[in-house]
Design an enzyme around this catalytic site. Structure first.
Site, mmCIF file in Angstrom:
data_model
loop_
_atom_site.group_PDB
_atom_site.id
_atom_site.type_symbol
_atom_site.label_atom_id
_atom_site.label_comp_id
_atom_site.label_asym_id
_atom_site.label_seq_id
_atom_site.Cartn_x
_atom_site.Cartn_y
_atom_site.Cartn_z
ATOM 1 C CE LYS A 13 4.179 -3.359 -5.025
ATOM 2 N NZ LYS A 13 2.895 -2.703 -5.347
ATOM 3 N NE ARG A 88 3.623 -0.808 1.109
ATOM 4 C CZ ARG A 88 3.388 -1.911 0.406
ATOM 5 N NH1 ARG A 88 4.260 -2.873 0.339
ATOM 6 N NH2 ARG A 88 2.249 -2.035 -0.231
ATOM 7 N NE ARG A 122 -4.632 -8.256 -5.861
ATOM 8 C CZ ARG A 122 -3.684 -7.469 -5.370
ATOM 9 N NH1 ARG A 122 -2.471 -7.477 -5.897
ATOM 10 N NH2 ARG A 122 -3.951 -6.659 -4.378
ATOM 11 N NE ARG A 153 -3.752 -8.341 -1.212
ATOM 12 C CZ ARG A 153 -2.666 -7.668 -1.592
ATOM 13 N NH1 ARG A 153 -1.796 -8.225 -2.430
ATOM 14 N NH2 ARG A 153 -2.454 -6.445 -1.158
ATOM 15 N NE ARG A 164 -3.696 -2.067 -0.987
ATOM 16 C CZ ARG A 164 -4.185 -2.987 -1.825
ATOM 17 N NH1 ARG A 164 -5.478 -3.283 -1.803
ATOM 18 N NH2 ARG A 164 -3.389 -3.600 -2.660
HETATM 19 P P1 AP5 Z 1 -0.363 -7.412 -8.855
HETATM 20 O O1 AP5 Z 1 0.810 -7.925 -9.606
HETATM 21 O O2 AP5 Z 1 -0.983 -8.309 -7.855
HETATM 22 O O3 AP5 Z 1 -0.023 -5.964 -8.240
HETATM 23 P P2 AP5 Z 1 0.934 -5.516 -7.049
HETATM 24 O O4 AP5 Z 1 1.717 -4.358 -7.549
HETATM 25 O O5 AP5 Z 1 1.680 -6.670 -6.499
HETATM 26 O O6 AP5 Z 1 -0.159 -4.972 -6.054
HETATM 27 P P3 AP5 Z 1 -0.372 -5.259 -4.511
HETATM 28 O O7 AP5 Z 1 -1.821 -4.960 -4.244
HETATM 29 O O8 AP5 Z 1 0.130 -6.601 -4.102
HETATM 30 O O9 AP5 Z 1 0.521 -4.164 -3.897
HETATM 31 P P4 AP5 Z 1 0.454 -3.610 -2.506
HETATM 32 O O10 AP5 Z 1 1.752 -2.918 -2.492
HETATM 33 O O11 AP5 Z 1 -0.724 -2.782 -2.183
HETATM 34 O O12 AP5 Z 1 0.269 -4.891 -1.563
HETATM 35 P P5 AP5 Z 1 1.256 -5.696 -0.613
HETATM 36 O O13 AP5 Z 1 0.817 -7.085 -0.559
HETATM 37 O O14 AP5 Z 1 2.652 -5.399 -0.990
HETATM 38 O O15 AP5 Z 1 -1.448 -6.974 -9.945
HETATM 39 C C1 AP5 Z 1 -2.707 -6.424 -9.547
HETATM 40 C C2 AP5 Z 1 -3.813 -6.888 -10.513
HETATM 41 O O16 AP5 Z 1 -3.554 -6.381 -11.810
HETATM 42 C C3 AP5 Z 1 -3.934 -8.412 -10.676
HETATM 43 O O17 AP5 Z 1 -5.283 -8.732 -10.795
HETATM 44 C C4 AP5 Z 1 -3.164 -8.692 -11.961
HETATM 45 O O18 AP5 Z 1 -3.649 -9.864 -12.603
HETATM 46 C C5 AP5 Z 1 -3.466 -7.441 -12.758
HETATM 47 N N1 AP5 Z 1 -2.400 -7.061 -13.702
HETATM 48 C C6 AP5 Z 1 -1.066 -7.048 -13.483
HETATM 49 N N2 AP5 Z 1 -0.395 -6.625 -14.569
HETATM 50 C C7 AP5 Z 1 -1.352 -6.351 -15.503
HETATM 51 C C8 AP5 Z 1 -1.323 -5.859 -16.824
HETATM 52 N N3 AP5 Z 1 -0.170 -5.581 -17.446
HETATM 53 N N4 AP5 Z 1 -2.503 -5.664 -17.469
HETATM 54 C C9 AP5 Z 1 -3.681 -5.964 -16.852
HETATM 55 N N5 AP5 Z 1 -3.770 -6.435 -15.625
HETATM 56 C C10 AP5 Z 1 -2.636 -6.626 -14.933
HETATM 57 O O19 AP5 Z 1 0.984 -4.992 0.779
HETATM 58 C C11 AP5 Z 1 -0.250 -5.151 1.447
HETATM 59 C C12 AP5 Z 1 -0.202 -4.470 2.803
HETATM 60 O O20 AP5 Z 1 0.818 -5.063 3.627
HETATM 61 C C13 AP5 Z 1 0.132 -2.979 2.803
HETATM 62 O O21 AP5 Z 1 -1.025 -2.191 2.566
HETATM 63 C C14 AP5 Z 1 0.690 -2.798 4.219
HETATM 64 O O22 AP5 Z 1 -0.356 -2.743 5.157
HETATM 65 C C15 AP5 Z 1 1.452 -4.087 4.441
HETATM 66 N N6 AP5 Z 1 2.864 -3.967 4.031
HETATM 67 C C16 AP5 Z 1 3.488 -4.637 3.010
HETATM 68 N N7 AP5 Z 1 4.779 -4.261 2.897
HETATM 69 C C17 AP5 Z 1 4.989 -3.333 3.877
HETATM 70 C C18 AP5 Z 1 6.107 -2.556 4.276
HETATM 71 N N8 AP5 Z 1 7.294 -2.633 3.622
HETATM 72 N N9 AP5 Z 1 5.957 -1.709 5.307
HETATM 73 C C19 AP5 Z 1 4.791 -1.618 5.974
HETATM 74 N N10 AP5 Z 1 3.683 -2.296 5.643
HETATM 75 C C20 AP5 Z 1 3.775 -3.149 4.611
HETATM 76 MG MG MG Z 2 1.709 -7.712 -4.624
#
Ligand code: AP5
Ligand code: MG
Ligand code: ZN
Length: 211
Positions: A13, A88, A122, A153, A164
């Site tokens: 994402k 979410r 990552r 992270r 997660r």
């Molecule tokens: P990346 O693009 O970083 O993936 P992502 O989908 O953004 O994954 P996240 O870990 O950020 O998602 P998340 O939803 O768990 O975390 P968030 O910060 O939102 O890519 C991942 C890796 O893959 C990288 O190394 C990249 O280089 C690689 N990659 C990408 N594309 C590729 C490809 N095509 N081929 C190979 N490699 C590739 O949330 C964190 C925490 O915050 C949650 O757990 C929760 O506690 C809280 N939170 C956030 N939003 C909410 C909400 N709405 N409600 C409640 N709690 C929330």
């Molecule tokens: Mg992200």
């Protein structure tokens, strides 16, 4: 253009969000990034969020919805935005319906066996937020875009990733159905191909639909 990015943790994402927001000139709003910025600045919300994020659980809905509702009133969101990581669960999706009208939901499907390696490998830039995978860094410890320091992270470890993922499967995945019924879902699949390949598919679809 008002978009949501939906997908499991590690689906890409954040990686796609940077490209989409640049291409269409819309602001990228990631609730995860907002919580991490709050934590860095030592705010009350940051400290509260940390206890949930470290366990891979969702930060309480009321807190999260209030933050997004307020963020969407900022001037930079007037031209459109890309919500990354919100909503979410069903509660958040229904809350969003009361203060925003979404044009499209970019849903990134992925084979979940790819996620553990992606997340645990990552590295993220402290300055600009760009994500890398160790396998692509060739030992580099700074960001190729801005020279910022790369870090891992705290929630990118096997135990937290497992939690997660189960939160995603139980609470977030049902939103695919929710937005399919509304007729706004756009489905994509992330494979082992480089992120640029997926971005091309997303760009073509968004161009066709919204330009
Ligand atoms: P990346 O693009 O970083 O993936 P992502 O989908 O953004 O994954 P996240 O870990 O950020 O998602 P998340 O939803 O768990 O975390 P968030 O910060 O939102 O890519 C991942 C890796 O893959 C990288 O190394 C990249 O280089 C690689 N990659 C990408 N594309 C590729 C490809 N095509 N081929 C190979 N490699 C590739 O949330 C964190 C925490 O915050 C949650 O757990 C929760 O506690 C809280 N939170 C956030 N939003 C909410 C909400 N709405 N409600 C409640 N709690 C929330
Ligand atoms: Mg992200
Ligand atoms: Zn950077």
């Amino acid at each position: 253009m008002k978009l949501i990015l939906l997908g499991a943790p590690g689906a890409g994402k954040g990686t796609q969000a940077t490209k989409i927001s640049e291409r269409y000139g819309i602001v990228h709003i990631s609730t995860g990034d907002i919580f991490r910025a709050n934590l860095k600045n030592g705010t009350r919300i940051g400290l509260l969020a940390k206890s949930y994020m470290d366990r891979g659980e969702l930060v309480p809905d009321e807190v999260t919805c209030d933050i997004v509702k307020d963020r969407l009133t900022w001037e930079d969101a007037a031209k459109g935005y890309l919500l990354d990581g919100f909503p979410r669960n069903l509660f958040q999706a229904e809350a969003l319906d009361t203060f925003a009208e979404i044009d499209g939901v970019v849903n990134i499907n992925i084979d979940q066996s790819l996620l553990l390696d992606r997340l645990c490998g990552r590295r993220v830039c402290r300055e600009c937020g760009e994500s890398y995978h160790v396998s692509m860094l060739g030992g580099a410890t700074v960001c190729a875009r801005c020279g910022g320091e790369l870090y891992q992270r705290k929630d990118d470890n096997p135990e937290t990733v497992a939690s997660r993922l189960s939160v995603y499967n139980e609470q977030t995945a049902p939103l695919i159905d929710y937005y399919t019924k509304k007729g706004v879902i756009l489905n994509f699949t992330s494979t082992e191909a480089p992120p640029e390949v997926l971005f091309e598919e997303i760009r073509e679809t968004l161009d066709r639909r919204f330009r």
